[in-house]
Design an enzyme around this catalytic site. Structure first.
Site, mmCIF file in Angstrom:
data_model
loop_
_atom_site.group_PDB
_atom_site.id
_atom_site.type_symbol
_atom_site.label_atom_id
_atom_site.label_comp_id
_atom_site.label_asym_id
_atom_site.label_seq_id
_atom_site.Cartn_x
_atom_site.Cartn_y
_atom_site.Cartn_z
ATOM 1 N N PHE A 151 3.211 0.887 28.144
ATOM 2 C CA PHE A 151 2.586 1.798 28.752
ATOM 3 C C PHE A 151 3.018 3.062 29.371
ATOM 4 O O PHE A 151 2.596 4.150 29.521
ATOM 5 C CB PHE A 151 1.516 1.292 29.840
ATOM 6 C CG PHE A 151 2.122 0.979 31.071
ATOM 7 C CD1 PHE A 151 2.231 1.823 31.971
ATOM 8 C CD2 PHE A 151 2.775 -0.246 31.592
ATOM 9 C CE1 PHE A 151 2.719 1.903 33.227
ATOM 10 C CE2 PHE A 151 3.247 -0.407 32.536
ATOM 11 C CZ PHE A 151 3.397 0.534 33.615
ATOM 12 N N LYS A 175 2.006 0.381 17.091
ATOM 13 C CA LYS A 175 0.899 -0.462 18.139
ATOM 14 C C LYS A 175 1.306 -0.080 19.407
ATOM 15 O O LYS A 175 2.382 -0.555 19.930
ATOM 16 C CB LYS A 175 1.272 -1.876 17.904
ATOM 17 C CG LYS A 175 0.126 -2.648 18.036
ATOM 18 C CD LYS A 175 -0.476 -2.858 19.482
ATOM 19 C CE LYS A 175 0.454 -3.433 20.601
ATOM 20 N NZ LYS A 175 -0.122 -3.158 21.863
ATOM 21 N N SER A 228 8.427 -5.248 28.421
ATOM 22 C CA SER A 228 9.129 -6.125 29.518
ATOM 23 C C SER A 228 10.173 -7.287 28.738
ATOM 24 O O SER A 228 9.876 -7.407 27.624
ATOM 25 C CB SER A 228 8.237 -6.715 30.180
ATOM 26 O OG SER A 228 7.190 -7.545 29.303
ATOM 27 N N CYS A 283 11.728 2.968 32.976
ATOM 28 C CA CYS A 283 12.682 1.876 32.643
ATOM 29 C C CYS A 283 13.978 2.346 33.054
ATOM 30 O O CYS A 283 15.061 1.657 33.283
ATOM 31 C CB CYS A 283 13.029 1.453 31.209
ATOM 32 S SG CYS A 283 13.330 2.876 30.239
HETATM 33 P P1 NAD Z 1 4.789 -5.303 28.122
HETATM 34 O O1 NAD Z 1 5.833 -5.930 27.711
HETATM 35 O O2 NAD Z 1 3.688 -5.825 28.817
HETATM 36 O O3 NAD Z 1 4.051 -4.589 26.806
HETATM 37 C C1 NAD Z 1 4.830 -3.974 25.648
HETATM 38 C C2 NAD Z 1 4.105 -4.057 24.567
HETATM 39 O O4 NAD Z 1 3.907 -5.578 24.275
HETATM 40 C C3 NAD Z 1 2.538 -3.509 24.810
HETATM 41 O O5 NAD Z 1 2.230 -2.985 23.416
HETATM 42 C C4 NAD Z 1 1.715 -4.687 24.567
HETATM 43 O O6 NAD Z 1 0.482 -4.733 24.031
HETATM 44 C C5 NAD Z 1 2.462 -5.836 24.043
HETATM 45 N N1 NAD Z 1 2.218 -7.301 24.632
HETATM 46 C C6 NAD Z 1 1.995 -7.612 25.771
HETATM 47 N N2 NAD Z 1 2.194 -8.755 25.997
HETATM 48 C C7 NAD Z 1 2.422 -9.493 25.004
HETATM 49 C C8 NAD Z 1 2.381 -10.739 24.378
HETATM 50 N N3 NAD Z 1 2.215 -11.798 25.181
HETATM 51 N N4 NAD Z 1 2.586 -10.962 22.963
HETATM 52 C C9 NAD Z 1 2.967 -9.789 22.186
HETATM 53 N N5 NAD Z 1 2.669 -8.591 22.651
HETATM 54 C C10 NAD Z 1 2.483 -8.376 23.983
HETATM 55 O O7 NAD Z 1 5.284 -3.837 28.979
HETATM 56 P P2 NAD Z 1 4.512 -2.772 29.968
HETATM 57 O O8 NAD Z 1 3.920 -3.318 31.067
HETATM 58 O O9 NAD Z 1 3.679 -2.112 28.959
HETATM 59 O O10 NAD Z 1 5.766 -1.766 30.066
HETATM 60 C C11 NAD Z 1 6.669 -2.178 31.256
HETATM 61 C C12 NAD Z 1 7.811 -2.599 30.764
HETATM 62 O O11 NAD Z 1 8.679 -1.846 29.745
HETATM 63 C C13 NAD Z 1 8.783 -2.572 31.870
HETATM 64 O O12 NAD Z 1 9.425 -3.878 31.836
HETATM 65 C C14 NAD Z 1 9.912 -1.593 31.635
HETATM 66 O O13 NAD Z 1 11.267 -1.989 32.196
HETATM 67 C C15 NAD Z 1 9.776 -1.716 30.244
HETATM 68 N N6 NAD Z 1 10.426 -0.384 29.582
HETATM 69 C C16 NAD Z 1 11.678 -0.569 28.812
HETATM 70 C C17 NAD Z 1 12.435 0.312 28.324
HETATM 71 C C18 NAD Z 1 13.589 0.400 27.836
HETATM 72 O O14 NAD Z 1 14.166 1.418 27.047
HETATM 73 N N7 NAD Z 1 14.408 -0.710 28.227
HETATM 74 C C19 NAD Z 1 11.459 1.622 28.193
HETATM 75 C C20 NAD Z 1 10.359 1.919 28.644
HETATM 76 C C21 NAD Z 1 9.772 0.477 29.226
#
Ligand code: NAD
Length: 502
Positions: A151, A175, A228, A283
């Site tokens: 997000f 997605k 995450s 991040c």
């Molecule tokens: P999230 O892991 O909740 O969601 C990321 C994606 O995974 C979304 O598209 C979501 O729909 C999907 N998703 C969520 N739960 C799932 C599940 N159980 N099974 C399969 N898919 C699932 O992350 P978020 O809250 O959207 O974003 C924040 C996180 O992203 C933070 O931990 C941040 O550090 C990380 N992030 C990392 C970077 C990087 O470059 N390392 C960059 C941006 C964000």
């Protein structure tokens, strides 16, 4: 406020899909539901992949000139209309408009990098490796590639991947996060306007059901994930088990080490910007400030002084910081404040007391500063992903390094010092993928690659730069023999031994 329906985008047009499931999308500054996003069923993902497969045969054969023309057109359109995209991001994510515009600008840099694809795809050529035999290498597209994004950067993170993927001749199924899905659909319509053939760029909205289908679909060749750490690990393990190439970028806990000889005004400015920009939902945000030796008291005072001037409110009103993305996330971040106090950390600035320039129902939490945080506290062990900055006091450089290297994450880090030798030592010794020297958010330019180490990235490839080009292509090496016309018909010689060169 009227709620809009946010649909998928498949084969060059909005697509309603078969799933009856939908999710709420909020304006975080008002707390109101602004839209309902379709949540894909397996059949919806299959439809998007089928459209991508159908478009692929023509797109992968299109000339580099034809592909580059589309990329340049997309770049021009995006640059001309980036304020529109920034407004969409602010409306669903909550970050302030200037920050949203910054995210689009950083994504645009990857588009500009991808415009150079003819140069980036050049292979090698060795003439006459054996008599009349030449060897050369080419890189070819993978096919249909999946992108799953978080997000916090609804435009930039997808743009780390899709410009390069498309330039390399692949077809994309994106997605995006279901929390702020509209940016992806806006971008899809822009690709169409730029002349990209229908089906090369598709968007399916959804949650775990859509992700799981992308991970198992036999026609999806690779998955680029950002989110995450637990989900990144799951995506990596599931996708590679299904035979796909996977890069899965995870969470972070980024440290900023301040040495005693640092410019403390520079360091304080950087800590505030990197700690509270985008409400800490980056991040590459700094969440752990490691004060070395005697600097802590003065540094904390300077940070506190700067925090007094920060304004928090609706992202459209020119404030410094906006709301958090959802009420649930705001509550979770706020729970760390009580936990921190309970564990004995010193709450220097309490974000719950911040004056807000916005609706009462918005998802607000102001910038928060803790001092004397210890490594065992949840303030330090957890990725909070909110506007909470923790100061840890250590005695020496070695203790600071030990702290950073013991952390399971390894996304970004920064060192502030006026000693070039100390900085050089840190860049060599620290186990983190992206390092800043007197730069708090060291996000690499598009022509380098973005990615962390340890629990911040599963897989071998970082995003964009040459690693991106390599991720979205497969290498092929051709060995060819062409006889001189004057020697045709003279044949070779029968020899069953393993080929060697002459
Ligand atoms: P999230 O892991 O909740 O969601 C990321 C994606 O995974 C979304 O598209 C979501 O729909 C999907 N998703 C969520 N739960 C799932 C599940 N159980 N099974 C399969 N898919 C699932 O992350 P978020 O809250 O959207 O974003 C924040 C996180 O992203 C933070 O931990 C941040 O550090 C990380 N992030 C990392 C970077 C990087 O470059 N390392 C960059 C941006 C964000």
């Amino acid at each position: 406020m009227a709620t809009q329906r946010i649909t998928h985008w498949i084969d060059g047009a909005p697509w309603n899909g078969v799933s009856a499931r939908a999710g709420d999308v909020f304006d975080p500054a008002t707390g109101q539901v602004s839209g309902r996003v379709d949540l894909a069923a397996t059949a919806d993902v299959d439809e998007a992949v089928a459209a991508a497969v159908a478009a692929l045969s023509q797109w992968r054969r299109s000339s580099l000139t034809a592909r580059t023309q589309v990329l340049f057109a997309f770049r021009e359109l995006l640059n001309a209309r980036k304020e529109e995209l920034a407004a969409i991001i602010t409306a669903e994510h909550g970050k302030v408009l200037s920050d949203a515009l910054g995210e689009v600008t950083r994504g645009l840099e990857v588009v500009e990098f991808a415009c150079g694809i003819p140069h980036l795809l050049k292979g090698g050529f060795s003439e006459n490796v054996s008599t009349k035999v030449d060897v050369y290498s080419i890189r070819q597209p993978l096919g249909v590639v999946g992108i799953i994004s978080p997000f916090n950067f609804p435009a930039m993170v997808p743009m780390w991947f899709f410009p390069v993927a498309i330039a390399c001749g692949n077809a994309v199924v994106l997605k995006p996060s279901e929390k702020d899905p509209s940016a992806a659909v806006w971008v899809a319509a822009l690709w169409k306007e730029a002349g990209l053939p229908d089906g090369v760029f598709n968007v399916v909205h959804g949650d775990k059901e859509a992700v799981d289908r992308l991970l198992e679909h036999p026609d999806v060749r690779s998955v680029s994930f950002v989110g995450s750490t637990p989900i990144a690990r799951y995506v990596y393990e599931t996708g590679t088990r299904a035979g796909k190439r996977v890069q899965a970028l995870g969470g972070a806990k980024n440290h900023m080490v301040v040495l005693p000889d640092a410019d403390l005004d520079l360091a304080a400015d950087a800590a505030v910007n990197a700690g509270f920009g985008s409400a800490g939902e980056r991040c590459m945000a700094i969440s752990a400030l490691v004060a070395v030796g005697p600097v802590a008291d003065e540094l904390v005072a300077k940070i506190r002084q700067r925090m007094d001037g920060l304004t928090v409110g609706d992202g459209t009103r020119g404030c410094d910081m906006g709301p958090l993305v959802t009420a649930a996330h705001r509550d979770k971040v706020a729970s760390y404040l009580d936990a921190g106090v309970g564990a004995g950390a010193e709450l220097v600035v309490d974000g719950r007391e911040q004056k807000i320039d916005g609706a009462d129902e918005g998802f607000w939490l102001g910038p928060t500063l803790f001092d004397r945080v210890e490594p065992g506290m949840t303030l330090y062990t957890d990725e909070i992903f909110g506007p909470v900055l923790s100061v840890l006091r250590v005695g020496t450089y070695d203790e600071a390094l030990e702290l950073v290297n013991s952390n399971p994450y390894g996304n970004g880090t920064a060192i502030f010092t006026n000693d070039g030798g100390a900085a050089r030592r840190y860049q060599n010794e620290v186990e983190v993928g992206m390092v800043g020297i007197n730069v708090a958010i060291p996000v690499p330019m598009a022509y380098y690659s973005f990615g962390g180490w340890k629990h911040s990235l599963f897989g071998d490839s970082h995003a964009h730069g040459m690693e991106g080009v390599q991720f979205f292509t497969r290498g092929k090496v051709v060995t060819s023999r062409w006889a001189d016309p004057s020697q045709r018909g003279t044949g070779g010689a029968v020899n069953l031994g393993f080929p060697t060169h002459d």
